[in-house]
Write an enzyme that holds these catalytic residues in place. Structure first.
Site, PDB file in Angstrom:
ATOM      1  N   GLU A 245      29.714  24.227  45.071  1.00  0.00           N
ATOM      2  CA  GLU A 245      29.631  24.285  46.543  1.00  0.00           C
ATOM      3  C   GLU A 245      29.730  22.892  47.153  1.00  0.00           C
ATOM      4  O   GLU A 245      30.373  22.691  48.185  1.00  0.00           O
ATOM      5  CB  GLU A 245      28.323  24.975  46.943  1.00  0.00           C
ATOM      6  CG  GLU A 245      28.326  26.453  46.562  1.00  0.00           C
ATOM      7  CD  GLU A 245      26.963  27.104  46.680  1.00  0.00           C
ATOM      8  OE1 GLU A 245      25.999  26.573  46.087  1.00  0.00           O
ATOM      9  OE2 GLU A 245      26.849  28.134  47.363  1.00  0.00           O
TER      10      GLU A 245
ATOM     11  N   GLY B  22      25.559  25.143  43.028  1.00  0.00           N
ATOM     12  CA  GLY B  22      25.558  24.153  44.102  1.00  0.00           C
ATOM     13  C   GLY B  22      26.516  23.003  43.841  1.00  0.00           C
ATOM     14  O   GLY B  22      26.983  22.355  44.784  1.00  0.00           O
TER      15      GLY B  22
END
Ligand code: CAA
Length: 258
Positions: A112, A109
């Protein structure tokens, strides 16, 4: 709003957000992402801010979604409650540019989140990767979608399927990051870039961001048409008149964001 997981500062026309869970390498939990969303929204609404920088610390931008927080979630927990990534789309709604200044780990994440920013400036110690496969799961905040667009299908497959990390040099060579700088110069470089952007005409900056993002959502001919309309739109701004007049008068423009 009182923040517990982020630090928020204003430097002139630049808004700076530091992810701040150092003991957990800035692992991203729902509370942190709520706070980040709120801080970004406030900067986006603030006329005095022209650009935003998002960073972590020297060791980690963010080592991913918080594994401890999500380890025991059931399918229904994540589906109905939309935990983990429910609040990640806030970033996409920010209309001002957001620069990710990445040092250390940007994994899962964290990678991301960096990719949701408009561009990434990396320290030479930055490491990017999508290691979710090692946890028996997969990227869930855009990694399988943004990574191939940024670095090619081959490299995206390689990173997501082997879980290997990519260093800053490879990340720059692949197009994931726009610049690599020595770690100690990271924040200066990012803040200088942000200050440069913040000195431009804000409506024009926002139109350029919107137009480049459109390239990822549409065909070339639609995108070119969209760009042309926005380009025409700049002629309705005072700043376009000032920018061109200043060039012809051989002086610096004084933009009023109008
Ligand atoms: N979630 C929760 N805690 C984390 C974390 C994470 N993603 N990453 C690191 N931490 C914690 C560690 O548990 C450790 O805590 P304790 O000191 O309490 O034990 C602390 O941060 C320091 O980490 P390490 O001791 O592991 O540090 P290291 O230098 O030895 O290793 C690392 C660094 C290689 C980044 C390693 O921490 C690691 O592999 N982290 C997990 C990376 C990962 O798998 N990320 C993907 C998460 S899933 C995801 O993000 C889903 C999605 O797409 C939305």
């Amino acid at each position: 709003m009182q923040y517990e997981n982020i630090l928020v500062e204003t430097h002139g026309r630049v808004g700076l957000v530091r992810l701040n869970r150092p003991k957990a390498l800035n692992a991203l939990n729902d509370q942190l992402m709520d706070e980040l969303g709120a801080a970004l929204r406030l900067f986006d609404q603030d006329e005095a801010i022209g650009c935003i920088v998002l960073t972590g610390n020297e060791k980690a931008f963010a080592a991913g979604a918080d594994i401890g927080a999500m380890a025991n979630y059931s399918y229904m927990d994540v589906f109905k409650g939309e935990y983990i990534t429910r609040n990640w789309e806030h970033l996409r709604r920010v209309r001002k540019p957001v620069i990710a200044a990445v040092a250390g780990y940007a994994l899962g994440g964290g990678c991301e989140l960096a990719m949701m920013c408009d561009f990434i400036i990396a320290a030479d110690n930055a490491k990017f990767g999508q290691p979710e496969i090692k946890l028996g799961t997969m990227p869930g905040a855009g990694g399988t979608q943004r990574l191939p667009r940024a670095v090619s299908k081959a490299k995206a497959m390689d990173l997501c399927l082997t879980a290997r990390m990519m260093d800053a040099v490879e990340a720059e060579r692949s197009g994931l990051v726009s610049r690599v700088v020595p770690a100690e110069k990271l924040m200066d470089e990012a803040m200088n870039a942000a200050n440069t952007i913040a000195s431009m005409s804000l409506p024009t900056v926002m139109m350029i961001k919107e137009s480049i993002n459109r390239a990822y959502e549409t065909t070339l001919s639609e995108g070119v048409q969209y760009e042309r309309r926005l380009f025409h739109g700049t002629f309705a701004t005072e700043d376009q008149k000032e920018g061109m007049k200043a060039f012809l008068e051989k002086r610096l423009p004084s933009f009023r964001n109008l």
